[in-house]
Motif scaffolding. Sequence first.
Motif, PDB file in Angstrom:
ATOM      1  N   SER B  31       0.799  -1.229   0.000  1.00  0.00           N
ATOM      2  CA  SER B  31       0.000   0.000   0.000  1.00  0.00           C
ATOM      3  C   SER B  31       0.835   1.284   0.000  1.00  0.00           C
ATOM      4  N   VAL B  32       2.142   1.158   0.307  1.00  0.00           N
ATOM      5  CA  VAL B  32       3.019   2.338   0.327  1.00  0.00           C
ATOM      6  C   VAL B  32       4.016   2.187  -0.822  1.00  0.00           C
ATOM      7  N   PHE B  33       4.220   3.247  -1.567  1.00  0.00           N
ATOM      8  CA  PHE B  33       5.159   3.176  -2.690  1.00  0.00           C
ATOM      9  C   PHE B  33       6.272   4.200  -2.526  1.00  0.00           C
ATOM     10  N   THR B  34       7.413   3.887  -3.129  1.00  0.00           N
ATOM     11  CA  THR B  34       8.596   4.746  -2.963  1.00  0.00           C
ATOM     12  C   THR B  34       8.450   6.018  -3.804  1.00  0.00           C
ATOM     13  N   ASP B  35       9.512   6.811  -3.830  1.00  0.00           N
ATOM     14  CA  ASP B  35       9.449   8.116  -4.505  1.00  0.00           C
ATOM     15  C   ASP B  35       9.428   8.023  -6.030  1.00  0.00           C
ATOM     16  N   HIS B  36       9.962   6.934  -6.583  1.00  0.00           N
ATOM     17  CA  HIS B  36      10.110   6.860  -8.042  1.00  0.00           C
ATOM     18  C   HIS B  36       9.509   5.588  -8.636  1.00  0.00           C
ATOM     19  N   LEU B  37       9.323   5.628  -9.950  1.00  0.00           N
ATOM     20  CA  LEU B  37       8.933   4.421 -10.685  1.00  0.00           C
ATOM     21  C   LEU B  37       9.733   4.371 -11.983  1.00  0.00           C
ATOM     22  N   PHE B  38       9.787   3.173 -12.552  1.00  0.00           N
ATOM     23  CA  PHE B  38      10.444   2.977 -13.841  1.00  0.00           C
ATOM     24  C   PHE B  38       9.359   2.767 -14.886  1.00  0.00           C
ATOM     25  N   GLU B  39       9.541   3.366 -16.053  1.00  0.00           N
ATOM     26  CA  GLU B  39       8.520   3.260 -17.104  1.00  0.00           C
ATOM     27  C   GLU B  39       9.173   3.131 -18.470  1.00  0.00           C
ATOM     28  N   CYS B  40       8.634   2.253 -19.309  1.00  0.00           N
ATOM     29  CA  CYS B  40       9.090   2.164 -20.690  1.00  0.00           C
ATOM     30  C   CYS B  40       7.888   1.832 -21.570  1.00  0.00           C
ATOM     31  N   ASP B  41       7.667   2.630 -22.592  1.00  0.00           N
ATOM     32  CA  ASP B  41       6.519   2.438 -23.476  1.00  0.00           C
ATOM     33  C   ASP B  41       6.916   1.665 -24.732  1.00  0.00           C
ATOM     34  N   PHE B  42       5.966   0.885 -25.239  1.00  0.00           N
ATOM     35  CA  PHE B  42       6.146   0.175 -26.506  1.00  0.00           C
ATOM     36  C   PHE B  42       5.196   0.795 -27.520  1.00  0.00           C
ATOM     37  N   LYS B  43       5.745   1.334 -28.601  1.00  0.00           N
ATOM     38  CA  LYS B  43       4.879   1.782 -29.707  1.00  0.00           C
ATOM     39  C   LYS B  43       5.628   1.765 -31.019  1.00  0.00           C
ATOM     40  N   ASN B  44       4.870   1.825 -32.106  1.00  0.00           N
ATOM     41  CA  ASN B  44       5.460   1.699 -33.450  1.00  0.00           C
ATOM     42  C   ASN B  44       6.355   0.466 -33.549  1.00  0.00           C
ATOM     43  N   GLY B  45       5.949  -0.601 -32.873  1.00  0.00           N
ATOM     44  CA  GLY B  45       6.672  -1.856 -32.977  1.00  0.00           C
ATOM     45  C   GLY B  45       7.971  -1.945 -32.208  1.00  0.00           C
ATOM     46  N   GLU B  46       8.272  -0.927 -31.366  1.00  0.00           N
ATOM     47  CA  GLU B  46       9.518  -1.028 -30.591  1.00  0.00           C
ATOM     48  C   GLU B  46       9.427  -0.362 -29.229  1.00  0.00           C
ATOM     49  N   TRP B  47      10.330  -0.785 -28.360  1.00  0.00           N
ATOM     50  CA  TRP B  47      10.409  -0.199 -27.035  1.00  0.00           C
ATOM     51  C   TRP B  47      11.049   1.178 -27.131  1.00  0.00           C
ATOM     52  N   GLN B  48      10.442   2.144 -26.459  1.00  0.00           N
ATOM     53  CA  GLN B  48      10.922   3.519 -26.485  1.00  0.00           C
ATOM     54  C   GLN B  48      11.952   3.737 -25.371  1.00  0.00           C
ATOM     55  N   LYS B  49      12.421   4.957 -25.248  1.00  0.00           N
ATOM     56  CA  LYS B  49      13.440   5.293 -24.248  1.00  0.00           C
ATOM     57  C   LYS B  49      12.861   5.133 -22.835  1.00  0.00           C
ATOM     58  N   PRO B  50      13.543   4.336 -21.994  1.00  0.00           N
ATOM     59  CA  PRO B  50      13.029   4.156 -20.627  1.00  0.00           C
ATOM     60  C   PRO B  50      13.304   5.379 -19.751  1.00  0.00           C
ATOM     61  N   ILE B  51      12.488   5.516 -18.721  1.00  0.00           N
ATOM     62  CA  ILE B  51      12.641   6.662 -17.821  1.00  0.00           C
ATOM     63  C   ILE B  51      12.357   6.234 -16.377  1.00  0.00           C
ATOM     64  N   ILE B  52      13.112   6.806 -15.467  1.00  0.00           N
ATOM     65  CA  ILE B  52      12.772   6.711 -14.040  1.00  0.00           C
ATOM     66  C   ILE B  52      12.288   8.096 -13.648  1.00  0.00           C
ATOM     67  N   LYS B  53      11.119   8.164 -13.006  1.00  0.00           N
ATOM     68  CA  LYS B  53      10.548   9.479 -12.688  1.00  0.00           C
ATOM     69  C   LYS B  53       9.754   9.390 -11.397  1.00  0.00           C
ATOM     70  N   PRO B  54       9.322  10.522 -10.862  1.00  0.00           N
ATOM     71  CA  PRO B  54       8.559  10.479  -9.607  1.00  0.00           C
ATOM     72  C   PRO B  54       7.301   9.623  -9.741  1.00  0.00           C
ATOM     73  N   TYR B  55       7.022   8.824  -8.691  1.00  0.00           N
ATOM     74  CA  TYR B  55       5.809   8.017  -8.647  1.00  0.00           C
ATOM     75  C   TYR B  55       4.607   8.949  -8.691  1.00  0.00           C
ATOM     76  N   ALA B  56       3.736   8.752  -9.666  1.00  0.00           N
ATOM     77  CA  ALA B  56       2.563   9.632  -9.804  1.00  0.00           C
ATOM     78  C   ALA B  56       1.522   8.961 -10.681  1.00  0.00           C
ATOM     79  N   PRO B  57       0.243   9.377 -10.555  1.00  0.00           N
ATOM     80  CA  PRO B  57      -0.776   8.874 -11.474  1.00  0.00           C
ATOM     81  C   PRO B  57      -0.432   9.268 -12.907  1.00  0.00           C
TER      82      PRO B  57
END
Lengths: 355, 355
Positions: B31-57
């Motif tokens: 139920s408690v989450f840290t300050d950051h999350l890791f995110e990487c999107d897939f579009k146009n048939g490939e994985w995009q640039k990954p990012i670590i950013k503040p945990y947020a909706p």
Amino acid sequence: MSTTQTNQIEILKSPTTKINEVDFENLSFGSVFTDHLFECDFKNGEWQKPIIKPYAPFLLDPSSRVFHYGQAIFEGMKAYKDTQETVWLFRPDENYKRFNKSAVRMAMPEVPEEIFMNGLNQLLQLDEAWIKKGSGNAMYIRPFMIATGKGVIANPSNEYKFMIILSPVTSYYAGEVKVLIAEHFSRAANGGIGAAKAAGNYAAQFYPTNLANEAGFQQVIWTDDATHTKLEEAGTMNVFFVINNVLLTAPVSERILDGVTRKTLIDLATSENINVEVRPVLVSDLVEAAKNGTLQEIFGAGTAAVVSQISGFSYQDIYYELPKIDNSVAAHLKNKLTNIQNKLEEDKFGWTVKV
Amino acid sequence: MSTTQTNQIEILKSPTTKINEVDFENLSFGSVFTDHLFECDFKNGEWQKPIIKPYAPFLLDPSSRVFHYGQAIFEGMKAYKDTQETVWLFRPDENYKRFNKSAVRMAMPEVPEEIFMNGLNQLLQLDEAWIKKGSGNAMYIRPFMIATGKGVIANPSNEYKFMIILSPVTSYYAGEVKVLIAEHFSRAANGGIGAAKAAGNYAAQFYPTNLANEAGFQQVIWTDDATHTKLEEAGTMNVFFVINNVLLTAPVSERILDGVTRKTLIDLATSENINVEVRPVLVSDLVEAAKNGTLQEIFGAGTAAVVSQISGFSYQDIYYELPKIDNSVAAHLKNKLTNIQNKLEEDKFGWTVKV
């Protein structure tokens, strides 16, 4: 934006419309949405104030239950505009009842009838200009509910979002449909959620369907998972067979969706003095009928395509081509049903409901 | 926020931390989450640039495929801090491989190892202060992927979002666990998705589990859906039995998750000269053993609780209470395993991996 109150739904109108950007002659199914959506949140054990507002993305926490534990259900419905510009729904009570059956099975709160029906009617009225007259034209309606509660622990959410979005569609023609009868994969378990319109049921079908596509088939006919001897659904539709002038379809069960188009076709066919039998249909029945020449038709039935004729099936690596029929039961029933839906023919069943 | 580049992951640091608001002695699981999350999107048939950013909706379109067709998978992992403040993962390669197996079954793109592992390691390093030392303390890691493509048509999405979020946890004790053996409901079909860590599998269990709760049981032991004669999983865990001094568990199958804790316990028990048999365990085996006094233990095994001892089971309305055992196999294996995870005991298996 202007804010008004109507029947307790807050209405936040979009200051602009996207309608002039839409090519209504060339709509890709389910990809264009109207100016507004209906939304109602469930929290603290009760449904909150519903709102109609501009269609737009919304914020969700990364730990929202829908992403992790899949509590998500939906319905598919259509609205039609007759030649007098009146808008009609088709058997909306059936979709409403099934939505709440799905909710119960997925441990989600039931949506009150007033919220569902008022939301649907007022949303359709507001975006009424998006509903086009003419055979095949319709407004595809997608009510859905997702779990929005936060936290990665596998138990039911305590917060949910119910939404209705609208997508104008034209008649849906899938092209020639050859099907593969499932010999290994399946879509539903005994004691599972196959009868619920739950999101997870659909994702489960994609991989086997991709394999079928690669082998040259457009869809899979699903069989019972325990024995793979009973024919149950075709793709995301219920499935019908015409063998020896008898229209056959499996009884609904906890593995088979209680389709509104399915039950409507059964009633229509019966009223047309077509011989209908609702009974388990075995793969062996189908193969035998194909071999001895009594198999006349196979077709899927669902809201999106209404009726989808199947041209042949493969089982145990043998392909069985169906005969080409001029006056098929499928085409006849589809024509009758769409005429009733479009108010071109009398609705003696009382299925159509004015918006 | 400061933006830096490390190993091709863009890192957008939160200007503030929530860590001082957290009571680490009283954490509610997941139920408690840290300050950051890791995110990487897939579009146009490939994985995009990954990012670590503040945990947020984050924003999603109402027609996003995950809401309607349930393409969503996840993993559960833990990181531990030893007495020297070094952070360790436990068999991360197993979770990575299983994640991509789930992806294939759900017709989702596989995540490249570099994205998964670099993302995980750098996120853990950035939020390292949130990982607490001491037995039972751990960082619960939740990698997950959802379908973000738009459109209400039932086929696989062409856009996806892969994320990792972190939740600090303490040791998990569920209280006394009595279980009900499933006689009607089930969690997986033959040819279905039971072996995938797919979101939809979990939602399907909630309703039958609620019914069990109402009848006074904390969990359900799932049986095979076709015959309900084989014991397969306990709640969201793999299940083990000790009968006549033999440790028993079912072989993995397309209905049973290939649990990392399950395979680890099998190896640990074998190395401890415990007699282990991996074979189908029948309901009738269990009932007979309970009746003749040879049933010693039942326990669940999974990442969250590690090992969860079961105190009794109900089948066909008869409740069978298990004997109270001082030196249980469950407690012994749990102690061995958590000591290895917390680096309090030598890891002769090479399971622990430094972050």
